[in-house]
Design an enzyme around this catalytic site. Structure first.
Site, PDB file in Angstrom:
ATOM      1  N   GLU A 185       0.857  -1.184   0.000  1.00 42.83           N
ATOM      2  CA  GLU A 185       0.000   0.000   0.000  1.00 42.83           C
ATOM      3  C   GLU A 185       0.899   1.241   0.000  1.00 42.83           C
ATOM      4  OE1 GLU A 185      -0.702  -2.413   2.373  1.00 42.83           O
ATOM      5  OE2 GLU A 185      -2.537  -3.160   1.452  1.00 42.83           O
ATOM      6  N   TYR A 187       8.238   2.074  -7.068  1.00 48.89           N
ATOM      7  CA  TYR A 187       7.510   0.824  -7.342  1.00 48.89           C
ATOM      8  C   TYR A 187       7.208   0.668  -8.842  1.00 48.89           C
ATOM      9  CZ  TYR A 187       6.817   1.338  -2.299  1.00 48.89           C
ATOM     10  OH  TYR A 187       7.025   1.522  -0.959  1.00 48.89           O
TER      11      TYR A 187
END
Ligand SMILES: CC(C)(COP(=O)(O)OP(=O)(O)OC[C@H]1O[C@@H](n2cnc3c(N)ncnc32)[C@H](O)[C@@H]1OP(=O)(O)O)[C@@H](O)C(=O)NCCC(=O)NCCS
Length: 140
Positions: A99, A111
């Site tokens: 998350e 990411y």
């Protein structure tokens, strides 16, 4: 990460997450008692400069926390750490998720660089009105 790394990790954590860091006891719990926890530190000249925590349950890996010391950000250490942990998880896991705060541009960039894509939103994950984006990547 072992028990004696925790104070140095917690110093980085407090500065990395001023809106709400984990407690130091949460790190001790993960390192000493959570059988699903896999936690790593990155060191430079014997100093902890970054850390990453992950839970592995059967063939799923979930990153729980990651930070690099503000003194050495933007120098590739976060990417090195994530790449190492993805390779470690790939040995037993099919996919990895995490998350991230919607406004955390640096983390989202990290990411995305490693192929994570968006898988939905968790409303109020960080508190009222503070949503998380779920990101995930197939490892093999
Ligand atoms: C997110 C974090 C771990 C990145 O670590 P880092 O060592 O600074 O990152 P790197 O130097 O390895 O950069 C890797 C990639 O991240 C992205 N990135 C890093 N800093 C960025 C910034 N300020 N803005 C946009 N993208 C950024 C880029 O895609 C970069 O790849 P590139 O250099 O090829 O452009 C670091 O910023 C941090 O500790 N932030 C505070 C804690 C945090 O938010 N953790 C994530 C919680 S979900």
């Amino acid at each position: 990460m072992i028990e004696t790394d925790v104070p140095a990790v917690f110093e980085i954590e407090k500065r990395a997450f001023p809106k709400g860091s984990w407690t130091i006891d949460a790190f001790y719990h993960e390192v000493l008692h959570n059988e699903h926890a896999h936690y790593f530190v990155m060191t430079l000249d014997d100093m902890v400069i970054g850390y990453l925590g992950m839970w592995i349950v059967i063939d799923q890996a979930q990153i729980t926390t990651v930070a690099v010391s503000e003194t050495v950000r933007g120098m590739g250490y976060g990417a090195l750490l994530l790449e190492y942990v993805m390779n470690y998880a790939r040995l037993t896991c099919e996919m990895m998720s995490l998350e991230v705060r919607i406004e955390n541009i640096a983390a989202r960039g990290l990411y995305e660089k490693f192929g994570f894509t968006y898988g939905g939103v968790r409303r109020d994950y960080y508190g009222p009105g503070e949503d998380a984006k779920v990101m995930w990547v197939k490892l093999r």
